[in-house]
Design an enzyme around this catalytic site. Sequence first.
Site, PDB file in Angstrom:
ATOM      1  N   HIS A 239      34.369  60.698 -86.880  1.00  0.00           N
ATOM      2  CA  HIS A 239      34.113  59.720 -87.942  1.00  0.00           C
ATOM      3  C   HIS A 239      33.786  60.367 -89.295  1.00  0.00           C
ATOM      4  CE1 HIS A 239      34.165  57.044 -84.636  1.00  0.00           C
ATOM      5  NE2 HIS A 239      32.926  57.238 -84.242  1.00  0.00           N
ATOM      6  N   LYS A 330      20.527  59.734 -84.593  1.00  0.00           N
ATOM      7  CA  LYS A 330      20.046  58.556 -83.852  1.00  0.00           C
ATOM      8  C   LYS A 330      18.552  58.394 -84.071  1.00  0.00           C
ATOM      9  CE  LYS A 330      23.604  58.232 -80.445  1.00  0.00           C
ATOM     10  NZ  LYS A 330      24.159  56.935 -80.870  1.00  0.00           N
TER      11      LYS A 330
END
Length: 481
Positions: A239, A330
């Site tokens: 990504h 995260k």
Amino acid sequence: MVSRVIPVDPFDLVIFGGTGDLAKRKILPGLFRRFVSGQMPSEALIMGAARAKMNDTEYRDLVKIAILEFGSASLDEKLLVDFLDKVTYLRIDATGEAGWLELSQSMRNGPVRAFYFSVAPSLFGALAERLKKHKIALSDSRIVVEKPFGRDLESAKILNATLAAHFSEDQIYRIDHYLGKETVQNLMAVRFGNLLFEPLWNSQYIDHIQITVAEKVDVEGRGEYYNTSGAMRDMVQNHLMQLLCLIAMEPPAQFNPDAVRDEKLKVIRALDKVPPHHIVRGQYEASSDSFGYREHANDAKSRTESYVAIKAHVSNWRWAGTPFYMRTGKRLRSRCSEIAVVFKQPPHSIFGSEAGTHRNALVIRLQPDEGITMDMTIKEPGPGGMRLITVPLDMTFSEALGPAAEEVPDAYERLIMDVIRGNQTLFMRGDEVEAAWEWTDPIIKGWKERNDVPKPYDAGSSGPDDALMLLHREDRKWRPI
Ligand code: NAP
């Protein structure tokens, strides 16, 4: 302004892994939305395939539940019934012989044939081989494959070769759903459809670029799998690098698949090797109400990163001297994905030093609230002299576009429609994927060789302090997340 929906050609779409998480959360609700919009023609057929024993009615119930849970908020019962009418189920084992004859007999002559491999990559080869062996895939059929596409250069090459043994490159659609986002495409429209930006789009005017993909969630029950991957493989190699390519690439001669992908490939090949001090890895710690990364990964000594920040350089004429900072992680403060193109300051301030430092920044926000803003410097309204402030200029034009701006399809639904249309522009080519691994492999290998230990960071923070320093020491700072 009313958006134009052009129906695609009739198709037979087989979703291998049709009972899995991705099919339920993204593919099937996405197809339903395209059906409601009128883009999916009434002659289309969708076949779910997996090993579980199930009949069509049971599968339609599963699809219905998935659409109710993950589909559009307002739901027309009649349209749902009509959609489910086009859905069937076949019990197929990718690695066995069961079900293949039935699949072959179910395919119609005429419609486009597309096969979505929504299964583990270890099954791609078996599926490709059987689709060909049973003459189910024709020379113009398409296969769609999901990430992860390999875990290093070697495995990606093997996967490419496995698929190439049965399908030509123009039949293979490697999904990176970031490329299907409306704003990512709008970035290309803004960049190449306006004269305004391109003359400034280089190291002479652009100070640096920040690409952020921050997640608030932890590894969400996938800890043991994630522990074999880490942020670099899971997010950066695909990504973030794809986003970097779209920002850095030269204008392609045309907006067609190979012209665009050729330019993206050149960017990846121009990326410098990254020295260790230009990378910060992190791991989130336990907080008062949740476990830390190591508990989630069930590995007390894990050295896998749940966060990574990188300073990269594209070594070519356009970008020499402009750093590209990428970060992803995260369990961060918020869920936020954006690209910020930060311009240099004007060469001289006529307002004096008390006016402060202000820079233009073009911010392409992917989530939440997809949109594009331009940070502009203006005079603070009111009396009191010439005080300058920075305000975002909204470039999403929702007022000008009206309801059309609200009806933006999700990345998956757009990409599936592109597969049916046979348009590969927003899909990764095999050589691009390999080049991306070629750049990331030495970084990952270096960590292993040096026994690199990720820096701890607090859950709910913006990442390890060292990542802040990556910019601070160059008198820059990350945008807030
Ligand atoms: P999943 O929930 O584990 O589903 C796997 C699917 O594959 C199930 O339908 C399973 O059904 C089927 N399957 C397993 N073995 C099979 C076999 N031998 N023959 C035929 N079908 C078989 O996985 P997922 O999360 O949907 O992910 C699917 C793929 O998408 C993976 O490559 C994953 O990396 C990728 N992906 C997923 C997401 C996501 O958000 N979930 C995001 C990006 C990429 P049976 O067990 O009944 O056969």
